[in-house]
Every structure is written in C-alpha cells, then in structure tokens.
Write a protein that holds these residues in place. Sequence first.
Motif, PDB file in Angstrom:
ATOM      1  N   GLY A 387       0.982  -1.145  -0.255  1.00 53.38           N
ATOM      2  CA  GLY A 387      -0.095  -0.287  -0.144  1.00 53.38           C
ATOM      3  C   GLY A 387       0.860   1.243  -0.131  1.00 53.38           C
ATOM      4  O   GLY A 387       0.792   2.224  -0.518  1.00 53.38           O
ATOM      5  N   ALA A 388       2.108   1.279   0.381  1.00 59.07           N
ATOM      6  CA  ALA A 388       3.389   2.618   0.664  1.00 59.07           C
ATOM      7  C   ALA A 388       3.761   2.394  -0.439  1.00 59.07           C
ATOM      8  O   ALA A 388       3.566   3.428  -0.730  1.00 59.07           O
ATOM      9  CB  ALA A 388       3.826   2.581   1.839  1.00 59.07           C
ATOM     10  N   ILE A 389       3.798   1.211  -1.702  1.00 63.27           N
ATOM     11  CA  ILE A 389       4.553   1.600  -2.479  1.00 63.27           C
ATOM     12  C   ILE A 389       3.789   2.217  -3.616  1.00 63.27           C
ATOM     13  O   ILE A 389       3.952   3.158  -4.329  1.00 63.27           O
ATOM     14  CB  ILE A 389       5.135   0.753  -3.173  1.00 63.27           C
ATOM     15  CG1 ILE A 389       6.426  -0.110  -2.273  1.00 63.27           C
ATOM     16  CG2 ILE A 389       5.051   0.146  -4.314  1.00 63.27           C
ATOM     17  CD1 ILE A 389       6.662  -1.588  -2.577  1.00 63.27           C
ATOM     18  N   ILE A 390       2.544   1.423  -3.593  1.00 64.77           N
ATOM     19  CA  ILE A 390       1.568   2.647  -4.446  1.00 64.77           C
ATOM     20  C   ILE A 390       0.714   3.768  -4.547  1.00 64.77           C
ATOM     21  O   ILE A 390       0.819   4.774  -5.046  1.00 64.77           O
ATOM     22  CB  ILE A 390      -0.106   1.430  -4.244  1.00 64.77           C
ATOM     23  CG1 ILE A 390       0.200   0.512  -4.652  1.00 64.77           C
ATOM     24  CG2 ILE A 390      -1.600   2.376  -5.240  1.00 64.77           C
ATOM     25  CD1 ILE A 390       0.455  -0.001  -6.562  1.00 64.77           C
ATOM     26  N   GLY A 391       1.032   3.819  -2.856  1.00 64.80           N
ATOM     27  CA  GLY A 391       0.912   5.196  -2.380  1.00 64.80           C
ATOM     28  C   GLY A 391       1.672   6.216  -3.057  1.00 64.80           C
ATOM     29  O   GLY A 391       1.773   7.888  -3.414  1.00 64.80           O
ATOM     30  N   SER A 392       2.914   6.441  -2.781  1.00 64.73           N
ATOM     31  CA  SER A 392       4.086   6.400  -2.943  1.00 64.73           C
ATOM     32  C   SER A 392       4.525   6.579  -4.030  1.00 64.73           C
ATOM     33  O   SER A 392       4.241   8.133  -5.195  1.00 64.73           O
ATOM     34  CB  SER A 392       5.697   5.933  -2.783  1.00 64.73           C
ATOM     35  OG  SER A 392       5.842   6.139  -1.288  1.00 64.73           O
ATOM     36  N   VAL A 393       3.696   5.605  -5.259  1.00 59.05           N
ATOM     37  CA  VAL A 393       4.000   6.321  -6.532  1.00 59.05           C
ATOM     38  C   VAL A 393       2.895   7.212  -7.307  1.00 59.05           C
ATOM     39  O   VAL A 393       3.427   7.628  -8.247  1.00 59.05           O
ATOM     40  CB  VAL A 393       4.294   4.483  -7.924  1.00 59.05           C
ATOM     41  CG1 VAL A 393       3.234   4.517  -9.017  1.00 59.05           C
ATOM     42  CG2 VAL A 393       4.642   3.883  -6.713  1.00 59.05           C
ATOM     43  N   PHE A 394       2.136   6.699  -6.559  1.00 60.65           N
ATOM     44  CA  PHE A 394       0.627   7.845  -7.090  1.00 60.65           C
ATOM     45  C   PHE A 394       1.242   9.197  -6.397  1.00 60.65           C
ATOM     46  O   PHE A 394       0.887  10.386  -7.831  1.00 60.65           O
ATOM     47  CB  PHE A 394      -0.484   7.400  -6.631  1.00 60.65           C
ATOM     48  CG  PHE A 394      -1.684   8.136  -6.369  1.00 60.65           C
ATOM     49  CD1 PHE A 394      -2.567   8.305  -7.265  1.00 60.65           C
ATOM     50  CD2 PHE A 394      -1.917   9.410  -5.945  1.00 60.65           C
ATOM     51  CE1 PHE A 394      -3.374   9.338  -8.080  1.00 60.65           C
ATOM     52  CE2 PHE A 394      -3.035  10.155  -5.765  1.00 60.65           C
ATOM     53  CZ  PHE A 394      -3.777  10.253  -7.084  1.00 60.65           C
ATOM     54  N   ASN A 395       1.627   9.715  -5.845  1.00 63.97           N
ATOM     55  CA  ASN A 395       1.790  10.485  -5.021  1.00 63.97           C
ATOM     56  C   ASN A 395       3.081  11.248  -6.195  1.00 63.97           C
ATOM     57  O   ASN A 395       2.839  12.764  -6.357  1.00 63.97           O
ATOM     58  CB  ASN A 395       2.353  10.994  -3.596  1.00 63.97           C
ATOM     59  CG  ASN A 395       1.250  10.707  -3.132  1.00 63.97           C
ATOM     60  OD1 ASN A 395       0.201  10.985  -2.838  1.00 63.97           O
ATOM     61  ND2 ASN A 395       1.083  10.415  -1.801  1.00 63.97           N
ATOM     62  N   TYR A 396       4.111  10.356  -6.449  1.00 63.01           N
ATOM     63  CA  TYR A 396       5.058  10.977  -6.995  1.00 63.01           C
ATOM     64  C   TYR A 396       4.686  11.536  -8.617  1.00 63.01           C
ATOM     65  O   TYR A 396       4.956  12.433  -9.367  1.00 63.01           O
ATOM     66  CB  TYR A 396       6.001   9.374  -7.141  1.00 63.01           C
ATOM     67  CG  TYR A 396       7.203  10.766  -8.604  1.00 63.01           C
ATOM     68  CD1 TYR A 396       8.294  11.242  -7.875  1.00 63.01           C
ATOM     69  CD2 TYR A 396       7.736   9.572  -9.676  1.00 63.01           C
ATOM     70  CE1 TYR A 396       9.581  11.704  -8.929  1.00 63.01           C
ATOM     71  CE2 TYR A 396       8.226   9.498 -10.410  1.00 63.01           C
ATOM     72  CZ  TYR A 396       9.208  10.856 -10.238  1.00 63.01           C
ATOM     73  OH  TYR A 396       9.852  10.438 -10.870  1.00 63.01           O
ATOM     74  N   ALA A 397       3.452  10.493  -9.155  1.00 62.08           N
ATOM     75  CA  ALA A 397       3.174  10.865 -10.558  1.00 62.08           C
ATOM     76  C   ALA A 397       2.220  12.006 -10.542  1.00 62.08           C
ATOM     77  O   ALA A 397       2.698  12.967 -11.636  1.00 62.08           O
ATOM     78  CB  ALA A 397       2.231   9.677 -10.954  1.00 62.08           C
ATOM     79  N   ILE A 398       1.644  12.275  -9.616  1.00 59.30           N
ATOM     80  CA  ILE A 398       0.699  13.594  -9.773  1.00 59.30           C
ATOM     81  C   ILE A 398       1.090  14.627  -9.221  1.00 59.30           C
ATOM     82  O   ILE A 398       1.328  15.885 -10.032  1.00 59.30           O
ATOM     83  CB  ILE A 398      -0.133  13.554  -8.644  1.00 59.30           C
ATOM     84  CG1 ILE A 398      -1.058  12.460  -8.290  1.00 59.30           C
ATOM     85  CG2 ILE A 398      -0.760  14.923  -7.799  1.00 59.30           C
ATOM     86  CD1 ILE A 398      -2.139  13.027 -10.274  1.00 59.30           C
ATOM     87  N   SER A 399       2.184  14.555  -8.861  1.00 59.50           N
ATOM     88  CA  SER A 399       3.422  15.720  -8.529  1.00 59.50           C
ATOM     89  C   SER A 399       4.010  16.305  -9.245  1.00 59.50           C
ATOM     90  O   SER A 399       4.549  17.562  -9.594  1.00 59.50           O
ATOM     91  CB  SER A 399       4.982  15.586  -6.835  1.00 59.50           C
ATOM     92  OG  SER A 399       4.090  15.079  -5.649  1.00 59.50           O
ATOM     93  N   SER A 400       4.724  15.665  -9.614  1.00 55.23           N
ATOM     94  CA  SER A 400       5.688  15.825 -10.661  1.00 55.23           C
ATOM     95  C   SER A 400       4.984  16.335 -12.725  1.00 55.23           C
ATOM     96  O   SER A 400       5.504  16.566 -13.300  1.00 55.23           O
ATOM     97  CB  SER A 400       6.672  14.489 -11.706  1.00 55.23           C
ATOM     98  OG  SER A 400       7.935  14.026 -10.863  1.00 55.23           O
ATOM     99  N   ALA A 401       3.562  15.386 -12.265  1.00 56.16           N
ATOM    100  CA  ALA A 401       2.754  16.087 -13.588  1.00 56.16           C
ATOM    101  C   ALA A 401       2.467  17.031 -12.804  1.00 56.16           C
ATOM    102  O   ALA A 401       1.858  17.965 -14.264  1.00 56.16           O
ATOM    103  CB  ALA A 401       1.599  14.973 -14.332  1.00 56.16           C
ATOM    104  N   LEU A 402       1.399  17.150 -11.999  1.00 56.21           N
ATOM    105  CA  LEU A 402       0.527  18.850 -11.703  1.00 56.21           C
ATOM    106  C   LEU A 402       0.986  20.102 -10.738  1.00 56.21           C
ATOM    107  O   LEU A 402       0.798  20.577 -11.509  1.00 56.21           O
ATOM    108  CB  LEU A 402      -0.822  18.147 -11.506  1.00 56.21           C
ATOM    109  CG  LEU A 402      -1.752  16.680 -12.303  1.00 56.21           C
ATOM    110  CD1 LEU A 402      -2.464  16.423 -11.363  1.00 56.21           C
ATOM    111  CD2 LEU A 402      -1.550  17.791 -13.827  1.00 56.21           C
ATOM    112  N   ILE A 403       1.830  19.538 -10.376  1.00 59.50           N
ATOM    113  CA  ILE A 403       2.260  20.470  -9.184  1.00 59.50           C
ATOM    114  C   ILE A 403       4.143  21.242  -9.799  1.00 59.50           C
ATOM    115  O   ILE A 403       4.180  21.876  -9.777  1.00 59.50           O
ATOM    116  CB  ILE A 403       2.788  19.709  -7.077  1.00 59.50           C
ATOM    117  CG1 ILE A 403       1.575  19.313  -7.755  1.00 59.50           C
ATOM    118  CG2 ILE A 403       3.121  20.594  -6.733  1.00 59.50           C
ATOM    119  CD1 ILE A 403       1.811  18.697  -6.283  1.00 59.50           C
TER     120      ILE A 403
END
Length: 407
Positions: A387-403
Amino acid sequence: MQTDDEIRASDSRGTAAEDVLGPALRDTEFNPPRRQPEPQPGALRRKAAELTVVVPTYSEHDNVTELVRRLKNVLADLDWEVVFVDDDSPDGTSKLAKSIGATDPHVRCIRRVGRRGLSGACIEGILSSSAPVVAVMDADLQHDESLLPQMLHEIRQGADLVIASRYTAGGSAEQGFSDIRRWGSETATRMARTLMGTEVSDPMSGFFMLRRETIEDHAKALAGEGYKLLMDILWTAGKSLKTVELSYRFRERRRGESKLDTLVTVDYLGLMFSKLFGGVLPVRFLMFGAVGVSGIAVHLLVLGFALSTLDLSFAWSQFSAVMVAMTWNFVINNQLTYRDARLTGWPFVGGLLMFYLACSIGSLGNVGVASWIYSFHATAWLAGLAGAIIGSVFNYAISSALIWKRK
C-alpha cells in the motif's frame, strides 16, 4: 556542287543565327564559368574544432565575456570552440553568448527552454559537437582554464578521460568551498569511491575532458539528472576508460552566486543509489521516496508531542501530525527533489494545496490496496508495504505531472 548564290545564302543564314545566338554560344562554349569570389576573411571561416569546451550556465552573464577571453588566451594555438548551454537564464546569459558568437567563430550557444540541470546540459552540449575531444567546465571561473592544453595532451597520448582533481598532490579546494560544502564533497567522494570501487580521487569534479565517442556510445545509459555528470560517466563506462588525473587549485568565485548548495550532496547520493539499482529507479523518484521516509519521522515526532505535551485527543494529534508531515514533505521536495522547477510566491501556496489533495487521494489508494492484499491472508507488513508503494508512486506521478511540471 553549290552555286555561288547558294553559298552566299548559307553564309547569310549563318551570320543571322550568329547575330541572335552568338552571345549565348560564346558564353557557354568559349568562355569558362566565372569563378565565385573567395569568401572574405571573417567570422565564418575557420578550421574544424579538435576540442569543444562545454560550459553549462544559469545566470552567469557577468562571467561569460571574461571566460571567453581566458579561453582564447590559453587555446590560441589550438582549433577549438566553446559551447555555452544555458538553461534560459533570466539575466540574459544566452543573449550575451550569442552576441559574442555573431562575430567570434569560436563561440556557440544553446538556449534550453523548460529544461534544467547541469548533467543534462553537459550531455546536450557534448552531443551537439563534432569535435573528437570535449571538455566540461563551469562558467564561474573557479576552474583553472590553463590546464586545458595539458589535458588535451594527455588525450592525444592515449587517455580516454582526463580529470582535473582537487584531491591529488598539488590540488586544493580550500578557497572555493565553505566548510560545510567541503565536508559534504569529501563525504560523498569517499562513498562514491567505496561503492564504485574506483581509485579516482575526485569523482565529483566538474572539470574534465574526454573523447566525444565515450558519450556517444553511452548516452542512453547515462541518467542525465542532477549535477555530477562525471560520477555518472565513471559508473557507466569507467572500467573501460583509461583515466588520468591532473591536480589543480579550485578558485574562489568572484562574480555571481553559486547554484550548487549543500543539497547537491544529497542529489549526488540519489544518483549513486539509482546506479546501484541499475538505473531502473529514477534519481528523482528515489529522492522523493527519501523525503517521504523523513516525513514519517516528522509525523511520529509531532504525534508524540501533541499527545504528551499538548494533551490533545488521538484524532486531533493524528490530524496535526499528518498536516505537518505533508507540509514538511512539500517544502523539502520543493527545495531538493524538484529544485529545477522550484515554486515561489503564490504558485508555492497553490502547489502546497494541490499536494495536500494529491497526498489525501494517495492515502486512500494506500489503504485500499493494503486492505485488498490483506484480505488474501497476507501478512500485515507485506500488505502495508504494498500500500505504501502504491501511495508513493501515485503521489510522485501527480507531483511531477501537475505540481512541479516543467514549463
């Protein structure tokens, strides 16, 4: 046989044709093509370069003219060029370099828009060259340009890579580094030498020369991220390269402001761990994950403080810890992981709010995946890790693409 009248008529027709076509016939048959005038001596005529000096820049306007002058002095007897690779400096660095290049054939400039980072700039500059030998140095005048002819001599004698070292006999970095930067540089150097098993004394050097074909052959394997291309080259191709080190004294910066703060050491460590994983995990993702781990420590500290000192309920203590940890992660990522797209002012505030939202969604994904895996009678730690890995990958993808998206 022709009569006299027929001969006179024939001559008359020939004369008439010659009157009409004569000029064209004379130009094509009797007059050779006119040679084009020789180009006037000037900026467009020079020999092909044997050496290209690649200089990555960001806000180095005050140093460009002086660096060109110094290079012309020490490389006067060589066929050379300098390529400034500028990351769209706001101070007009690229404009100045191009204005010099308009009259000086030794000077070229590549202006990069929407891209940042020394390693990527150096690779781009090297690949733009057709010279057989390339050198990399900074624009801040801290590297000793007088060493370049000697470095080229070593390449001509058979070396593949020549490194200007601060840590061999006769070298020094005392003038150019603060105490904390010196400590960070020396620590990272020791780690790199241990992990790579290399005898190179200064794998963090930003001043080196090599055969261009080395980069051509390994360009796709290089990370292209961060600020230390030499270590990337040594890790990728070092064992196959004949390497020579020459000592030099690192100068003190006199103009402008250094872009390499103490966080460069952390960035450098991220590159090392990326190489340890075979380059499968990007440097930026590893740094994002490391910041997340530090956020867990912050979360636990705040949680304990809120429970024991502030005497808050667990729910409020947990909420406070989550908010502080997310804020911590955002600030550190903004300063370190995404330093090339750093947010300031109102974009910082907007980015923080979006980060809160992204992390909240990522947390829901974390819990959902972990619960789903746990339902298959998996161990708690395995379900939690997934779960932690999935959450981290999601946060990283959103951060790189949108923030912290690149402009």
